[in-house]
Scaffold this motif. Structure first.
Motif, PDB file in Angstrom:
ATOM      1  N   ILE A 122      46.199  43.101  21.895  1.00  0.00           N
ATOM      2  CA  ILE A 122      45.848  42.767  20.510  1.00  0.00           C
ATOM      3  C   ILE A 122      44.352  42.472  20.407  1.00  0.00           C
ATOM      4  N   ASN A 123      43.799  41.792  21.423  1.00  0.00           N
ATOM      5  CA  ASN A 123      42.365  41.501  21.435  1.00  0.00           C
ATOM      6  C   ASN A 123      41.533  42.775  21.556  1.00  0.00           C
ATOM      7  N   LEU A 124      42.134  43.821  22.145  1.00  0.00           N
ATOM      8  CA  LEU A 124      41.436  45.098  22.269  1.00  0.00           C
ATOM      9  C   LEU A 124      41.496  45.910  20.975  1.00  0.00           C
ATOM     10  N   GLY A 125      42.221  45.401  19.983  1.00  0.00           N
ATOM     11  CA  GLY A 125      42.240  46.061  18.685  1.00  0.00           C
ATOM     12  C   GLY A 125      43.521  46.794  18.345  1.00  0.00           C
ATOM     13  N   TYR A 126      44.501  46.740  19.241  1.00  0.00           N
ATOM     14  CA  TYR A 126      45.771  47.407  18.947  1.00  0.00           C
ATOM     15  C   TYR A 126      46.590  46.549  17.988  1.00  0.00           C
ATOM     16  N   GLN A 127      47.371  47.206  17.138  1.00  0.00           N
ATOM     17  CA  GLN A 127      48.254  46.505  16.222  1.00  0.00           C
ATOM     18  C   GLN A 127      49.382  45.822  16.998  1.00  0.00           C
TER      19      GLN A 127
ATOM     20  N   GLY B  72      52.556  45.651  16.505  1.00  0.00           N
ATOM     21  CA  GLY B  72      53.748  46.466  16.724  1.00  0.00           C
ATOM     22  C   GLY B  72      53.588  47.450  17.857  1.00  0.00           C
ATOM     23  N   GLU B  73      52.484  48.203  17.883  1.00  0.00           N
ATOM     24  CA  GLU B  73      52.289  49.203  18.931  1.00  0.00           C
ATOM     25  C   GLU B  73      52.035  48.528  20.282  1.00  0.00           C
ATOM     26  N   ALA B  74      51.340  47.380  20.271  1.00  0.00           N
ATOM     27  CA  ALA B  74      51.110  46.650  21.518  1.00  0.00           C
ATOM     28  C   ALA B  74      52.426  46.145  22.097  1.00  0.00           C
ATOM     29  N   ALA B  75      53.277  45.593  21.247  1.00  0.00           N
ATOM     30  CA  ALA B  75      54.570  45.083  21.703  1.00  0.00           C
ATOM     31  C   ALA B  75      55.438  46.205  22.249  1.00  0.00           C
ATOM     32  N   GLY B  76      55.424  47.347  21.590  1.00  0.00           N
ATOM     33  CA  GLY B  76      56.215  48.471  22.071  1.00  0.00           C
ATOM     34  C   GLY B  76      55.759  48.953  23.426  1.00  0.00           C
ATOM     35  N   ALA B  77      54.427  49.013  23.631  1.00  0.00           N
ATOM     36  CA  ALA B  77      53.886  49.463  24.910  1.00  0.00           C
ATOM     37  C   ALA B  77      54.214  48.476  26.020  1.00  0.00           C
ATOM     38  N   VAL B  78      54.049  47.185  25.740  1.00  0.00           N
ATOM     39  CA  VAL B  78      54.358  46.168  26.749  1.00  0.00           C
ATOM     40  C   VAL B  78      55.851  46.188  27.087  1.00  0.00           C
ATOM     41  N   ALA B  79      56.674  46.343  26.080  1.00  0.00           N
ATOM     42  CA  ALA B  79      58.125  46.395  26.305  1.00  0.00           C
ATOM     43  C   ALA B  79      58.490  47.584  27.185  1.00  0.00           C
ATOM     44  N   GLN B  80      57.882  48.733  26.915  1.00  0.00           N
ATOM     45  CA  GLN B  80      58.182  49.922  27.718  1.00  0.00           C
ATOM     46  C   GLN B  80      57.686  49.744  29.148  1.00  0.00           C
ATOM     47  N   ALA B  81      56.492  49.174  29.296  1.00  0.00           N
ATOM     48  CA  ALA B  81      55.946  48.942  30.628  1.00  0.00           C
ATOM     49  C   ALA B  81      56.815  47.958  31.411  1.00  0.00           C
TER      50      ALA B  81
ATOM     51  N   LEU C  97      49.470  53.808  25.596  1.00  0.00           N
ATOM     52  CA  LEU C  97      48.816  53.840  24.288  1.00  0.00           C
ATOM     53  C   LEU C  97      47.709  54.885  24.183  1.00  0.00           C
ATOM     54  N   ALA C  98      47.302  55.431  25.326  1.00  0.00           N
ATOM     55  CA  ALA C  98      46.215  56.409  25.317  1.00  0.00           C
ATOM     56  C   ALA C  98      46.621  57.656  24.554  1.00  0.00           C
ATOM     57  N   PRO C  99      45.695  58.261  23.798  1.00  0.00           N
ATOM     58  CA  PRO C  99      46.004  59.490  23.058  1.00  0.00           C
ATOM     59  C   PRO C  99      46.511  60.564  23.999  1.00  0.00           C
TER      60      PRO C  99
END
Length: 220
Positions: A180-185, A187-196, A216-218
């Motif tokens: 979140i501090n890096l600028g991710y929303q 919702g998308e940050a939570a989804g990425a952390v959950a998947q990881a 999260l990388a393009p």
């Protein structure tokens, strides 16, 4: 409102414990997962609690962490999810598993709980997905109930019989905060952390952050 109880376990039932707090016995209903994590009869334990008050009922539900208690509150806010269904979900997935499933929109994981059908599972995910990041962030703060010290010596189970301590959930909270501090929303940050976390449940914060950033990388 009773928010926390600490005392000696006098009795363990199939879905509840009788907790002796200063000479008063409280029947506290818990999920299967929480029941398994509690110490043996005669030992001291503490639970965060939620009191259900109805015209013909007073019922206490117990949780091993504030994160689990918060999910119970949110789950029971969904139409069709009562205390029994909420405890079934938390018993099947745990607080972290519930966070991952809802953050990822994985309603099939919610459906795995006894008594929860596909439509209800989808409703849970749809209504609570935006709230998952805030609950995930709670994981690193006051997540574990600390057992009180007994006022008098009490026999304790041998060390070999006691469950191994759970890994600190702070890694999940730290990774989410960093993204979140890096600028991710959220919702998308939570989804990425959950998947990881689903791919590497034992990972620390640095590993989770790296794995989440890759997710999260393009693409392309």
């Amino acid at each position: 409102m009773i928010g926390r109880l600490a005392g000696r376990i006098d009795y363990r039932g199939s879905d509840h414990v009788l907790l002796d707090v200063g000479g008063v016995g409280y029947i506290v209903y818990v999920s299967d997962r929480t029941l398994m994590s509690l110490p043996a009869t005669g030992e001291f334990a503490a639970l965060y609690t939620d009191l259900v008050v109805r015209e013909d009922l007073l019922q206490l539900f117990g949780f091993s962490s504030l994160q689990e208690k918060e999910w119970h509150r949110l789950l029971t806010s969904v139409q069709g999810i009562g205390a029994k269904a909420s405890m079934a979900i938390l018993g099947a997935l745990g607080a972290d598993g519930t966070s991952r499933a809802i953050a990822l929109g994985d309603w099939t994981a919610i459906r795995a709980a006894p008594g929860v059908g596909p439509k209800l599972a989808q409703r849970v995910v749809n209504e609570l997905k935006d709230k998952a990041p805030a609950v995930m962030a709670m994981a690193g703060s006051f997540s574990e109930v600390i057992e009180p010290e007994p006022t008098a010596p009490a026999p304790r189970a041998p060390a070999a019989q006691r469950p191994a301590p759970a890994l600190s959930p702070a890694a999940q909270s730290d990774a989410l905060s960093a993204l979140i501090n890096l600028g991710y929303q959220q919702g998308e940050a939570a989804g990425a952390v959950a998947q990881a976390l689903g791919e590497a449940p034992d990972a620390g914060a640095p590993e989770l952050i790296r794995a989440s950033l890759k997710l999260l990388a393009p693409k392309g």
